[in-house]
Design an enzyme around this catalytic site. Structure first.
Site, short mmCIF file in Angstrom:
data_model
loop_
_atom_site.label_atom_id
_atom_site.label_comp_id
_atom_site.label_asym_id
_atom_site.label_seq_id
_atom_site.Cartn_x
_atom_site.Cartn_y
_atom_site.Cartn_z
N HIS A 57 0.11 -11.71 1.82
CA HIS A 57 -0.91 -10.93 1.13
C HIS A 57 -1.61 -11.72 0.02
O HIS A 57 -2.84 -11.65 -0.12
CB HIS A 57 -0.26 -9.66 0.56
CG HIS A 57 -1.22 -8.54 0.32
ND1 HIS A 57 -0.83 -7.22 0.29
CD2 HIS A 57 -2.55 -8.52 0.09
CE1 HIS A 57 -1.87 -6.45 0.05
NE2 HIS A 57 -2.93 -7.21 -0.08
N TYR A 103 0.82 -1.22 0.00
CA TYR A 103 0.00 0.00 0.00
C TYR A 103 0.85 1.26 0.00
O TYR A 103 0.35 2.33 -0.36
CB TYR A 103 -0.93 0.03 1.21
CG TYR A 103 -1.95 -1.07 1.29
CD1 TYR A 103 -2.13 -1.98 0.24
CD2 TYR A 103 -2.74 -1.22 2.41
CE1 TYR A 103 -3.06 -3.00 0.33
CE2 TYR A 103 -3.68 -2.24 2.50
CZ TYR A 103 -3.83 -3.12 1.46
OH TYR A 103 -4.76 -4.13 1.56
#
Length: 273
Positions: A107, A49
């Site tokens: 992830h 991110y």
């Protein structure tokens, strides 16, 4: 109304949190500070991110004791082996400016993922106190079952909303006593345009987004992490914790199609495997 909490031997997670993708920089820090001041106690970030520094700065600026903020971060799928995962976790903590994370996840799976080596590294992070709990994200059922046999998995994070039911993954999570964290819980805004959801919202004097979140929070063992940058949207989402849907509402929502996947970047070869 207080945010409900999921509790297991492996973790204690507020079931409504703040997703931070794709916020970055000062705007991200402001949004997280606002959310914490409002009562949010669960934050979700990831190395991919590019906002861990901002999230960490917001936690420090809040003045809250570290133990009162549940923080999740995630390692990207270009690190398929344990040594790289360990370095990534340490790098995440440096960016966050924190000594430990509440939850650290893989992830996405990749074809190169060495699952035993990767999960052994996650387990060591937990043993060393760098992550108080560990888990995985975006794993299909078969891979999740394999992971559960290799490490003390506390959480599966996956796309889950009123249009994507994930019954097989839910069944595994409930059988194993782990939490399913639902991302994209508002289906990228699609719930706000759905007449069936709108009718339920009107009946309760609520919003469509609150109905969609309340549907998730009505499920045992499910948490939700909607992204919200503005204080108004954060407050709206927080209000979902006080919305009690009745049997007719739940039946109407259950009747909506449940196979609409919105996040499918190609990292998972077969979602049903």
């Amino acid at each position: 109304m207080p945010i409900p909490v999921f509790e297991s031997p492996l973790t204690r997670m507020p079931r409504l949190g703040l997703g931070t993708w794709p916020m970055r920089g000062a705007a991200c820090q402001r949004a997280v500070e606002t959310a914490l001041a409002m009562g949010y106690r669960h934050l979700d970030t990831a190395e991919m991110y590019g906002n861990e520094e901002a999230v960490g700065a917001a936690i420090r600026a809040s003045g809250l004791p570290r133990e009162q903020v549940y923080l999740t971060s995630k390692v990207w799928n270009d690190k398929p082996r344990g040594a790289a995962i360990r370095r990534a976790a340490e790098d995440s903590l440096r960016r966050l400016g924190l000594a430990w994370m509440d939850l650290f996840l893989i992830h996405w799976p990749s074809p190169q993922l060495d699952l035993p080596d990767a999960l052994a590294a996650l387990a060591r992070l937990r043993e060393d106190g760098l992550a108080r709990a560990i888990g995985v994200a975006n794993f299909p059922p078969g891979l999740l079952q394999r992971a559960l046999g290799l490490a003390p998995i506390a959480c599966l994070q996956v796309e889950h909303h009123v249009y994507l039911g994930q019954p097989r993954l839910l069944a595994i999570c409930r059988a194993q006593g782990i939490v399913m964290t639902s991302y994209t819980p508002l289906a990228k805004g699609a719930v706000t345009r759905d007449p069936a959801i709108g009718a339920i919202a009107a009946k309760h004097g609520a919003t469509a987004g609150q109905v969609a979140l309340a549907w998730l929070l009505a499920m045992p063992g499910v948490a939700a992490i909607p992204k919200a940058a503005s204080a108004a949207r954060q407050r709206e989402n927080l209000g979902a914790a006080a919305l009690a849907l009745d049997a007719a509402d739940l039946a109407a929502l259950a009747a909506l199609p449940k196979s609409r996947r919105l996040v499918d970047p190609g990292f998972v070869a077969d979602w049903d495997a």
